[in-house]
Motif scaffolding. Structure first.
Motif, PDB file in Angstrom:
ATOM      1  N   GLU A  33       0.710  -1.552  -0.014  1.00 15.08           N
ATOM      2  CA  GLU A  33      -0.070  -0.045   0.049  1.00 15.08           C
ATOM      3  C   GLU A  33       0.870   1.188  -0.120  1.00 15.08           C
ATOM      4  OE1 GLU A  33      -4.052   1.602   1.838  1.00 15.08           O
ATOM      5  OE2 GLU A  33      -3.203   0.123   2.741  1.00 15.08           O
ATOM      6  N   HIS A  36      -0.740   3.005  -4.580  1.00 17.07           N
ATOM      7  CA  HIS A  36      -1.945   2.499  -5.224  1.00 17.07           C
ATOM      8  C   HIS A  36      -2.605   1.658  -4.110  1.00 17.07           C
ATOM      9  CE1 HIS A  36      -0.951   3.685  -9.295  1.00 17.07           C
ATOM     10  NE2 HIS A  36      -0.083   3.255  -8.954  1.00 17.07           N
ATOM     11  N   ASP A  37      -3.780   1.238  -4.259  1.00 13.50           N
ATOM     12  CA  ASP A  37      -4.517   0.190  -3.318  1.00 13.50           C
ATOM     13  C   ASP A  37      -3.837  -1.130  -3.585  1.00 13.50           C
ATOM     14  OD1 ASP A  37      -7.401  -0.355  -1.986  1.00 13.50           O
ATOM     15  OD2 ASP A  37      -7.016  -1.914  -3.481  1.00 13.50           O
ATOM     16  N   LEU A  40      -6.786  -4.310  -5.046  1.00 19.63           N
ATOM     17  CA  LEU A  40      -7.397  -4.159  -6.499  1.00 19.63           C
ATOM     18  C   LEU A  40      -6.256  -5.284  -7.409  1.00 19.63           C
ATOM     19  CD1 LEU A  40      -8.884  -0.974  -6.966  1.00 19.63           C
ATOM     20  CD2 LEU A  40     -10.095  -3.095  -6.853  1.00 19.63           C
ATOM     21  N   THR A  56      -0.715  -9.184   0.546  1.00 17.79           N
ATOM     22  CA  THR A  56      -0.735  -7.967   0.677  1.00 17.79           C
ATOM     23  C   THR A  56       0.754  -7.505   1.632  1.00 17.79           C
ATOM     24  OG1 THR A  56      -2.375  -7.516   2.436  1.00 17.79           O
ATOM     25  CG2 THR A  56      -3.141  -6.849   0.257  1.00 17.79           C
ATOM     26  N   ALA A  59      -1.038  -4.236   3.760  1.00 21.00           N
ATOM     27  CA  ALA A  59      -2.280  -3.372   3.587  1.00 21.00           C
ATOM     28  C   ALA A  59      -2.315  -2.553   4.947  1.00 21.00           C
ATOM     29  CB  ALA A  59      -3.545  -4.074   3.448  1.00 21.00           C
ATOM     30  N   ARG A  64      -8.404   1.133   7.954  1.00 22.12           N
ATOM     31  CA  ARG A  64      -9.840   0.379   7.789  1.00 22.12           C
ATOM     32  C   ARG A  64     -10.226  -0.187   8.999  1.00 22.12           C
ATOM     33  NH1 ARG A  64      -5.772  -0.571   3.927  1.00 22.12           N
ATOM     34  NH2 ARG A  64      -6.327  -0.197   1.757  1.00 22.12           N
TER      35      ARG A  64
END
Length: 339
Positions: A33, A36-37, A40, A56, A59, A64
């Motif tokens: 992260e 960009h996300d 996705l 990930t 992330a 979140r």
């Protein structure tokens, strides 16, 4: 030793990059992260691969809440047919409060509770257990059939694995207690891994009544290599600057202090506030560089990585903050797979 690769390209290029890396023999593909996300790209990677793990790394958890993480983890696990790894990290306070405009407090305790909440939500969806999670930071007590995905989504492969990244001892203990794996920060040395990280993970596992059996440690490692002296020097410059960037962060001071370099953190931090990025890299001398990075010609990289980490780390990736030849890493990967 499993060898992983990163997928840091834009969405338009992810499918081709993922196919290429799987065909090259990598065991896992990871996103981060940053610009960009992180989630996705893994949808596209899942569609265009069939065997590699997809995760990930990392992330940002505190950007979140547990329900969002539970949803995205469930869907990626379903779509990838059991290959997804939910890799989480806390980030540092300024990014959480100033970049994401989210709350920051008691990061280790909050992370532990967040992961337990995600697992409670998954348990509700998979097994029909009433949702009644009541913690200090998160409360989840409502789940109606309309909002619950069908348990059949996960086939016979179950919920995703959860990995946690960390540097400090408290966060590392949390990983050992409530996670399936640990992601070493790139700003980790062999000494820190063996003397600080491993004992903290073992304490966490003991809290949960578990051993290290089946617990996976992933370790991105700085590597400085090249086909000639010029390439080696360019690789060293890029790596020195990245080490300096991490070393300027107060949260990572403990790594430097273990080696007797606590004062270096203060110098780097002061220069970072002045925007003197080149000067920061100049402070990373050969001793520091060789401690944080494997510095070797291509044919010597795998042997040195194996020597440092072969008995501890189950999966590794190459941290190379400079332009390099992809074919070089395929050869190193082949050697590491044989360790």
């Amino acid at each position: 030793m499993k060898v992983d690769a990163t997928v840091m390209t834009g969405l338009n290029d992810v499918a081709a990059a993922a196919r290429e890396r799987e065909q090259a023999g990598y065991s896992g593909l990871w996103t981060a992260e940053t610009a960009h996300d992180p989630f996705l790209p893994l949808v596209l990677a899942a569609e265009h691969t069939s065997e590699v793990d997809l995760g990930t790394s990392i992330a940002v958890a505190f950007a979140r809440n547990p329900m969002l993480l539970a949803n995205i983890g469930w869907d990626l696990q379903s779509y990838s047919k059991g290959r997804f790894i939910l890799g989480l990290g806390s980030q540092i306070k300024p990014h959480i409060t100033k970049r994401f405009s989210m709350e920051w407090s008691h990061p280790a305790a909050r992370m532990r509770e967040m992961i337990l909440a995600v697992r409670a939500i998954w348990d509700t969806w998979l097994n029909g257990t009433p949702l009644d999670f009541r913690g200090e930071f998160y409360k989840h007590t409502l789940m109606t059939p309309f909002f619950a995905p069908p348990a059949t989504d996960l086939g016979d492969f179950g919920v995703p694995r959860i990995f946690l990244a960390g540097v400090g001892e408290l966060m590392t203990e949390v990983a050992g207690e409530v996670c399936d794996g640990f992601i070493c920060h790139g700003f980790t040395t062999e000494k820190y891994l063996r003397e600080v990280t491993l004992p903290a993970l073992e304490r966490g596992r003991a809290k949960a009544g578990k051993t290290m059996e089946g617990f996976e440690i992933a370790g991105p490692s700085f590597v400085v290599t090249g086909n000639d002296a010029d390439e080696m020097e360019k690789a060293a410059v890029g790596t020195r600057q990245q080490i300096a960037f991490y070393g300027s962060t107060p949260a990572y001071r403990g790594v430097l202090e273990l080696h007797g370099w606590g004062g270096l953190q203060e110098e780097l931090n002061a220069l970072s506030k002045q925007g003197k990025w080149k000067e920061m890299g100049d402070l990373i001398d050969d001793d520091v560089l060789n401690t944080f990075a494997v510095v070797a010609e291509p044919e010597g990289v795998a042997a040195e990585l194996g020597k440092r980490y072969g008995d501890v780390i189950g999966r590794i990736s190459f941290y190379v903050p400079y332009a390099s030849d992809p074919d070089r890493w395929r050869a190193v990967m082949t050697e590491l797979n044989a360790l």
